[in-house]
Design an enzyme around this catalytic site. Structure first.
Site, PDB file in Angstrom:
ATOM      1  N   CYS A  64       0.893  -1.176   0.000  1.00 44.57           N
ATOM      2  CA  CYS A  64       0.000   0.000   0.000  1.00 44.57           C
ATOM      3  C   CYS A  64       0.925   1.219   0.000  1.00 44.57           C
ATOM      4  O   CYS A  64       1.272   1.747   1.040  1.00 44.57           O
ATOM      5  CB  CYS A  64      -0.872  -0.006   1.245  1.00 44.57           C
ATOM      6  SG  CYS A  64      -2.010  -1.389   1.301  1.00 44.57           S
ATOM      7  N   ALA A  66       1.213   4.495  -1.770  1.00 41.97           N
ATOM      8  CA  ALA A  66       1.089   5.957  -1.954  1.00 41.97           C
ATOM      9  C   ALA A  66       0.970   6.668  -0.606  1.00 41.97           C
ATOM     10  O   ALA A  66       0.353   6.138   0.312  1.00 41.97           O
ATOM     11  CB  ALA A  66      -0.143   6.265  -2.795  1.00 41.97           C
ATOM     12  N   PRO A  67       1.571   7.854  -0.486  1.00 43.62           N
ATOM     13  CA  PRO A  67       2.280   8.616  -1.520  1.00 43.62           C
ATOM     14  C   PRO A  67       3.741   8.230  -1.731  1.00 43.62           C
ATOM     15  O   PRO A  67       4.401   8.863  -2.554  1.00 43.62           O
ATOM     16  CB  PRO A  67       2.174  10.053  -1.005  1.00 43.62           C
ATOM     17  CG  PRO A  67       2.104   9.920   0.486  1.00 43.62           C
ATOM     18  CD  PRO A  67       1.357   8.646   0.750  1.00 43.62           C
ATOM     19  N   GLY A  68       4.258   7.240  -1.012  1.00 45.51           N
ATOM     20  CA  GLY A  68       5.583   6.739  -1.350  1.00 45.51           C
ATOM     21  C   GLY A  68       6.707   7.084  -0.382  1.00 45.51           C
ATOM     22  O   GLY A  68       7.873   6.783  -0.658  1.00 45.51           O
ATOM     23  N   LYS A  70       7.567   5.782   2.506  1.00 45.48           N
ATOM     24  CA  LYS A  70       8.324   4.635   3.041  1.00 45.48           C
ATOM     25  C   LYS A  70       9.100   3.949   1.920  1.00 45.48           C
ATOM     26  O   LYS A  70      10.180   3.410   2.154  1.00 45.48           O
ATOM     27  CB  LYS A  70       7.404   3.681   3.777  1.00 45.48           C
ATOM     28  CG  LYS A  70       6.833   4.343   5.027  1.00 45.48           C
ATOM     29  CD  LYS A  70       6.011   3.409   5.882  1.00 45.48           C
ATOM     30  CE  LYS A  70       5.338   4.190   6.997  1.00 45.48           C
ATOM     31  NZ  LYS A  70       4.277   5.105   6.503  1.00 45.48           N
ATOM     32  N   GLU A  87      -0.345   0.293  -5.441  1.00 43.78           N
ATOM     33  CA  GLU A  87      -1.362   1.216  -4.900  1.00 43.78           C
ATOM     34  C   GLU A  87      -2.626   1.041  -5.735  1.00 43.78           C
ATOM     35  O   GLU A  87      -2.595   1.143  -6.957  1.00 43.78           O
ATOM     36  CB  GLU A  87      -0.849   2.666  -4.964  1.00 43.78           C
ATOM     37  CG  GLU A  87      -1.883   3.733  -4.653  1.00 43.78           C
ATOM     38  CD  GLU A  87      -2.484   3.638  -3.256  1.00 43.78           C
ATOM     39  OE1 GLU A  87      -1.744   3.506  -2.268  1.00 43.78           O
ATOM     40  OE2 GLU A  87      -3.735   3.699  -3.167  1.00 43.78           O
ATOM     41  N   ASP A 136       1.843  -1.172   4.930  1.00 45.15           N
ATOM     42  CA  ASP A 136       1.558   0.061   5.665  1.00 45.15           C
ATOM     43  C   ASP A 136       0.081   0.348   5.387  1.00 45.15           C
ATOM     44  O   ASP A 136      -0.264   1.021   4.418  1.00 45.15           O
ATOM     45  CB  ASP A 136       2.477   1.175   5.141  1.00 45.15           C
ATOM     46  CG  ASP A 136       2.371   2.450   5.953  1.00 45.15           C
ATOM     47  OD1 ASP A 136       2.224   2.360   7.186  1.00 45.15           O
ATOM     48  OD2 ASP A 136       2.427   3.535   5.352  1.00 45.15           O
ATOM     49  N   CYS A 192      -0.876   4.035  11.355  1.00 47.79           N
ATOM     50  CA  CYS A 192      -0.593   5.255  12.122  1.00 47.79           C
ATOM     51  C   CYS A 192      -1.793   5.590  13.005  1.00 47.79           C
ATOM     52  O   CYS A 192      -2.159   6.747  13.146  1.00 47.79           O
ATOM     53  CB  CYS A 192      -0.210   6.406  11.207  1.00 47.79           C
ATOM     54  SG  CYS A 192      -1.420   6.717   9.933  1.00 47.79           S
TER      55      CYS A 192
HETATM   56  C1  LIG Z   1      -1.255   4.566   5.026  1.00 53.09           C
HETATM   57  S1  LIG Z   1      -1.385   4.789   3.335  1.00 53.09           S
HETATM   58  C2  LIG Z   1       0.210   4.300   2.760  1.00 53.09           C
HETATM   59  C3  LIG Z   1       1.296   5.318   2.999  1.00 53.09           C
HETATM   60  C4  LIG Z   1       2.602   4.961   2.302  1.00 53.09           C
HETATM   61  N1  LIG Z   1       3.071   3.656   2.698  1.00 53.09           N
HETATM   62  C5  LIG Z   1       3.712   5.968   2.548  1.00 53.09           C
HETATM   63  O1  LIG Z   1       4.576   5.715   3.373  1.00 53.09           O
HETATM   64  O2  LIG Z   1       3.706   7.008   1.886  1.00 53.09           O
HETATM   65  C6  LIG Z   1      -2.371   3.429   2.836  1.00 53.09           C
HETATM   66  C7  LIG Z   1      -2.610   3.323   1.336  1.00 53.09           C
HETATM   67  O3  LIG Z   1      -3.310   2.105   1.063  1.00 53.09           O
HETATM   68  C8  LIG Z   1      -4.116   2.301  -0.075  1.00 53.09           C
HETATM   69  N2  LIG Z   1      -5.107   1.213  -0.136  1.00 53.09           N
HETATM   70  C9  LIG Z   1      -6.311   1.140   0.470  1.00 53.09           C
HETATM   71  N3  LIG Z   1      -6.910  -0.026   0.180  1.00 53.09           N
HETATM   72  C10 LIG Z   1      -6.047  -0.720  -0.615  1.00 53.09           C
HETATM   73  C11 LIG Z   1      -6.098  -1.989  -1.243  1.00 53.09           C
HETATM   74  N4  LIG Z   1      -7.146  -2.806  -1.105  1.00 53.09           N
HETATM   75  N5  LIG Z   1      -5.045  -2.387  -1.997  1.00 53.09           N
HETATM   76  C12 LIG Z   1      -3.968  -1.581  -2.145  1.00 53.09           C
HETATM   77  N6  LIG Z   1      -3.862  -0.354  -1.569  1.00 53.09           N
HETATM   78  C13 LIG Z   1      -4.904   0.063  -0.823  1.00 53.09           C
HETATM   79  C14 LIG Z   1      -4.696   3.678   0.156  1.00 53.09           C
HETATM   80  O4  LIG Z   1      -5.177   4.238  -1.060  1.00 53.09           O
HETATM   81  C15 LIG Z   1      -3.490   4.428   0.734  1.00 53.09           C
HETATM   82  O5  LIG Z   1      -2.783   5.081  -0.275  1.00 53.09           O
END
Ligand SMILES: C[S@@+](CC[C@H](N)C(=O)[O-])C[C@H]1O[C@@H](n2cnc3c(N)ncnc32)[C@H](O)[C@@H]1O
Length: 265
Positions: A64, A66-68, A70, A87, A136, A192
């Protein structure tokens, strides 16, 4: 100012700088074709990346992504053979693409791929393909309410409805992450939020229903060496289901929950 380097477990290649006061600091603007000098991140977001322990040549999945933030930190800790940034949300995927374009030099562009699968089924389509998987997960992220602007009440009602569905989604994503990792590989689950139902209870539910996986202790490896920088709260469970960073006055990092699970077979 630069953070005094605390030594292991922070690799020297991971350069961190800290603003002297806890303000919302503007990031450098996006300029096509130009790499940016720094990425703004809550320091607690580095903990899941450190727990992942990427080594040279690893195949890594950021389920998961976005926005990237990590994903960028992963690339600062080691040289993986592959970093797949997945994503599902198209708008957030555009955001992810911009991040990668703004920070990743051409020389690494073949190492990093972007995919758009539903993370819940990723583990079936690429079973056992990765050495390390970071999940994440989407979570209730109450900190973001602070920055969500006017109209909060209506959005609040939507958020509360969405929040009820999160533990099921997180459990499905964690099972999928464990399917994507090879035997001997590890999955780091992070959120988080402070919510127990999205943190410890998700980890417990998956451990109780997944044969061939093992919870790993992060206390000695991460919490002890970094206790000066982060406030870790005991979770009242032995062995501990993970680490929880709770924001404190003067130490505003977090919230951040992280747990590491190894796939044995
Ligand atoms: C907490 S954010 C990730 C932050 C990212 N790891 C970073 O460090 O920038 C969680 C992400 O999971 C995505 N998401 C939600 N459901 C999902 C799914 N079923 N499959 C893949 N990604 C999903 C959301 O759109 C969101 O961008």
């Amino acid at each position: 100012s630069s953070i005094p380097h605390p030594g292991p477990p922070l690799p020297p290649s991971l350069q961190c700088f800290i603003h002297p006061s806890p303000v919302r600091y503007p990031g450098p603007p996006h300029r096509r074709g130009q790499l940016k000098p720094c990425y703004l991140l809550n320091a607690a977001s580095l903990l899941p990346v450190l727990a992942l322990g990427v080594e040279e040549g690893d195949r890594v999945l950021d389920l998961c992504s976005a926005p990237g933030g990590k994903a960028l930190a992963i690339l600062q800790t080691a040289d993986p053979a592959l970093l797949c940034c997945n994503e599902m949300d198209p708008h957030r995927r555009d955001w992810l693409a911009k991040t990668l374009e703004s920070f990743i030099p051409q020389s690494l562009s073949r190492t990093v791929t972007v995919s758009n699968q539903d993370g819940r089924i990723f583990g079936q389509s690429e079973a056992g393909m990765y050495d390390k998987v970071l999940l994440d997960a989407p979570c209730s992220n109450d900190r973001s309410w602070l920055f969500s602007g006017p109209g909060g009440e209506q959005r609040g009602a939507v958020r509360l409805r969405e929040r009820a569905r999160l533990p099921t989604l997180q459990t499905q994503l964690l099972r999928s992450a464990l399917a994507a990792v090879r035997p001997g590989g590890v999955v780091v689950y992070s959120t988080c939020t402070l919510s127990r139902s999205e943190n410890q209870e998700v980890v417990e539910a998956v451990l109780n229903t997944s044969p061939g996986v093992e919870l790993q202790d992060l206390e000695e490896e991460l919490a002890l060496p970094l206790q000066e920088h982060f406030t870790f709260t005991p979770l009242g469970h032995t062995p501990s289901l993970g680490l929880l960073v709770v924001p404190q006055q003067g130490q505003t990092w977090g919230p951040m929950f992280l747990s590491r699970i190894k796939r044995i077979h």
